[in-house]
Design an enzyme around this catalytic site. Structure first.
Site, PDB file in Angstrom:
ATOM      1  CG  ASN A   1     -78.735  25.394 -12.171  1.00  0.00           C
ATOM      2  OD1 ASN A   1     -78.493  26.129 -11.228  1.00  0.00           O
ATOM      3  ND2 ASN A   1     -78.461  24.108 -12.156  1.00  0.00           N
TER       4      ASN A   1
ATOM      5  CG  HIS B   1     -73.538  29.379 -10.833  1.00  0.00           C
ATOM      6  ND1 HIS B   1     -72.534  28.839 -10.064  1.00  0.00           N
ATOM      7  CD2 HIS B   1     -73.684  28.550 -11.880  1.00  0.00           C
ATOM      8  CE1 HIS B   1     -72.083  27.740 -10.642  1.00  0.00           C
ATOM      9  NE2 HIS B   1     -72.770  27.540 -11.743  1.00  0.00           N
TER      10      HIS B   1
ATOM     11  CG  HIS C   1     -77.347  20.265  -7.531  1.00  0.00           C
ATOM     12  ND1 HIS C   1     -76.271  19.877  -8.278  1.00  0.00           N
ATOM     13  CD2 HIS C   1     -77.531  19.263  -6.623  1.00  0.00           C
ATOM     14  CE1 HIS C   1     -75.831  18.700  -7.870  1.00  0.00           C
ATOM     15  NE2 HIS C   1     -76.565  18.317  -6.852  1.00  0.00           N
TER      16      HIS C   1
ATOM     17  NE  ARG D   1     -72.429  19.963  -4.957  1.00  0.00           N
ATOM     18  CZ  ARG D   1     -71.937  19.349  -6.037  1.00  0.00           C
ATOM     19  NH1 ARG D   1     -72.299  19.742  -7.233  1.00  0.00           N
ATOM     20  NH2 ARG D   1     -71.072  18.374  -5.918  1.00  0.00           N
TER      21      ARG D   1
ATOM     22  NE  ARG E   1     -69.871  22.313  -3.851  1.00  0.00           N
ATOM     23  CZ  ARG E   1     -69.247  21.595  -4.801  1.00  0.00           C
ATOM     24  NH1 ARG E   1     -69.111  22.088  -6.006  1.00  0.00           N
ATOM     25  NH2 ARG E   1     -68.742  20.418  -4.536  1.00  0.00           N
TER      26      ARG E   1
ATOM     27  CD  GLU F   1     -79.483  19.935 -11.454  1.00  0.00           C
ATOM     28  OE1 GLU F   1     -78.379  19.978 -10.862  1.00  0.00           O
ATOM     29  OE2 GLU F   1     -79.672  20.480 -12.534  1.00  0.00           O
TER      30      GLU F   1
ATOM     31  CB  THR G   1     -73.057  17.328 -12.085  1.00  0.00           C
ATOM     32  OG1 THR G   1     -73.778  18.161 -11.183  1.00  0.00           O
ATOM     33  CG2 THR G   1     -73.529  15.900 -11.938  1.00  0.00           C
TER      34      THR G   1
ATOM     35  CD  GLU H   1     -80.621  17.915 -17.233  1.00  0.00           C
ATOM     36  OE1 GLU H   1     -81.560  17.973 -16.415  1.00  0.00           O
ATOM     37  OE2 GLU H   1     -79.711  18.753 -17.297  1.00  0.00           O
TER      38      GLU H   1
ATOM     39  CG  HIS I   1     -72.824  19.832 -17.116  1.00  0.00           C
ATOM     40  ND1 HIS I   1     -71.541  20.268 -17.282  1.00  0.00           N
ATOM     41  CD2 HIS I   1     -73.023  19.710 -15.783  1.00  0.00           C
ATOM     42  CE1 HIS I   1     -70.968  20.386 -16.095  1.00  0.00           C
ATOM     43  NE2 HIS I   1     -71.853  20.064 -15.169  1.00  0.00           N
TER      44      HIS I   1
HETATM   45  N1  PXP Z   1     -78.245  19.945 -15.618  1.00  0.00           N
HETATM   46  C1  PXP Z   1     -77.713  19.302 -14.550  1.00  0.00           C
HETATM   47  C2  PXP Z   1     -78.269  17.967 -14.182  1.00  0.00           C
HETATM   48  C3  PXP Z   1     -76.685  19.887 -13.779  1.00  0.00           C
HETATM   49  O1  PXP Z   1     -76.168  19.240 -12.722  1.00  0.00           O
HETATM   50  C4  PXP Z   1     -76.232  21.184 -14.126  1.00  0.00           C
HETATM   51  C5  PXP Z   1     -75.173  21.858 -13.293  1.00  0.00           C
HETATM   52  O2  PXP Z   1     -75.660  22.116 -12.027  1.00  0.00           O
HETATM   53  C6  PXP Z   1     -76.832  21.812 -15.222  1.00  0.00           C
HETATM   54  C7  PXP Z   1     -77.816  21.168 -15.969  1.00  0.00           C
HETATM   55  C8  PXP Z   1     -76.439  23.203 -15.654  1.00  0.00           C
HETATM   56  O3  PXP Z   1     -75.116  23.206 -16.080  1.00  0.00           O
HETATM   57  P1  PXP Z   1     -74.411  24.587 -16.411  1.00  0.00           P
HETATM   58  O4  PXP Z   1     -74.339  25.361 -15.127  1.00  0.00           O
HETATM   59  O5  PXP Z   1     -73.070  24.169 -16.916  1.00  0.00           O
HETATM   60  O6  PXP Z   1     -75.251  25.283 -17.438  1.00  0.00           O
END
Ligand code: PXP
Length: 259
Positions: free
Chosen positions: A6, A9, A42, A44, A48, A69, A100, A150, A213
């Site tokens: 992901n 960030h 994601h 959003r 953001r 996402e 989330t 997921e 997550h």
């Molecule tokens: N999976 C989903 C559906 C999420 O919303 C997120 C956070 O954006 C993640 C995975 C990744 O989570 P983390 O950044 O805590 O690894």
């Protein structure tokens, strides 16, 4: 076990200055070269971090499949249908949240989800539902004919972090904080058992199972060893480590742990 990285960030860092550096698009080739299996972003509602233009370019340029996402809001669904990611993961969204916070309310949104999923399938996009590891919710998800679920690993990750002093001092709202150590250990065991049971049940329902997550370099092996989970989506810990080691090493280190 597949790894989805992901890259939100990277855009978070860019937004700190509202300029165009670092550009999340630049992560695509590094993720591919380092052995990531998928890119997750994601989009959003409050934009953001990832913006429409980022998502558009990422979907167009990536040689890895894109897992996008988003919420079930129809405006955003119309936008993502045009971007044609390989998969859309539907997540609950709340403007106030830092990230989330829980799984989708599949029961409460069943009819809306039927429409949204049909629209995504009509556009040849696979659908995943981000849900809590709960049998009833998995059954409902199977009835919705999605390809993937997921499983939300947030509760597991919170308890793990509590037990291993990984939480910073900003987590005032986590209720597990008040539990004694013995209780936390029990809770950790039961959260892993819950994920195992849920993933096995989902596989029986012919659903493919991802999880994500709060997974990091310390806790990931407890989840990557669960037989019926076939993909992990990880963001925060990989991007955080990449600040010190570079993105390539951060992904390679995570792959090695998972394998
Ligand atoms: N999976 C989903 C559906 C999420 O919303 C997120 C956070 O954006 C993640 C995975 C990744 O989570 P983390 O950044 O805590 O690894």
């Amino acid at each position: 076990m597949l790894l989805g990285v992901n890259i939100d960030h990277i855009a978070v860092l860019r937004e700190a200055r509202k300029i165009n550096d670092p550009n999340p698009v630049d992560a695509l080739s590094i993720c591919k070269l380092s052995g990531a299996d998928q890119i997750t972003i994601h989009l959003r509602e409050d934009r953001r971090h990832i913006h429409d233009n980022d998502a558009k370019i990422i979907c167009k340029q990536s040689t890895l499949p894109i897992n996008l996402e988003c919420s079930i809001n129809s405006d955003i669904i119309n936008i993502v249908c045009k971007m044609k990611p390989a998969r859309v993961t539907l997540v609950p969204e709340n403007r106030e949240e830092v990230t989330t916070e829980g799984g989708l309310d599949v029961k409460g949104n069943f009819e809306k989800l039927q429409n949204v999923i049909k629209k995504l399938h009509d556009n040849e996009i696979e659908v995943s539902l981000f849900i809590d590891p709960n049998k009833e919710v998995i059954e409902l998800s199977a009835h919705l004919n999605v390809e993937w679920i997921e499983l939300h690993t947030g509760s597991f990750a919170n308890v793990y972090a509590m037990l291993n002093s990984q939480l910073g001092n900003t987590h005032h709202t986590i209720k597990e904080l008040e539990l004694p150590r013995k209780e936390l250990k029990k809770k950790l065991k039961s959260s892993i058992k819950e994920l195992k049971k849920a993933s096995k049940f989902a596989t029986k329902q012919k659903l493919k199972v991802a999880a994500g997550h709060g997974l990091n370099y310390q806790n990931v092996t407890l989840i990557s060893s669960i037989k019926h989970i076939s993909e992990l989506n990880i963001g925060q810990s990989i991007i955080a480590r990449s600040v010190f080691t570079g993105l390539e090493n951060a992904i390679l280190d995570m792959k090695e742990l998972i394998e």
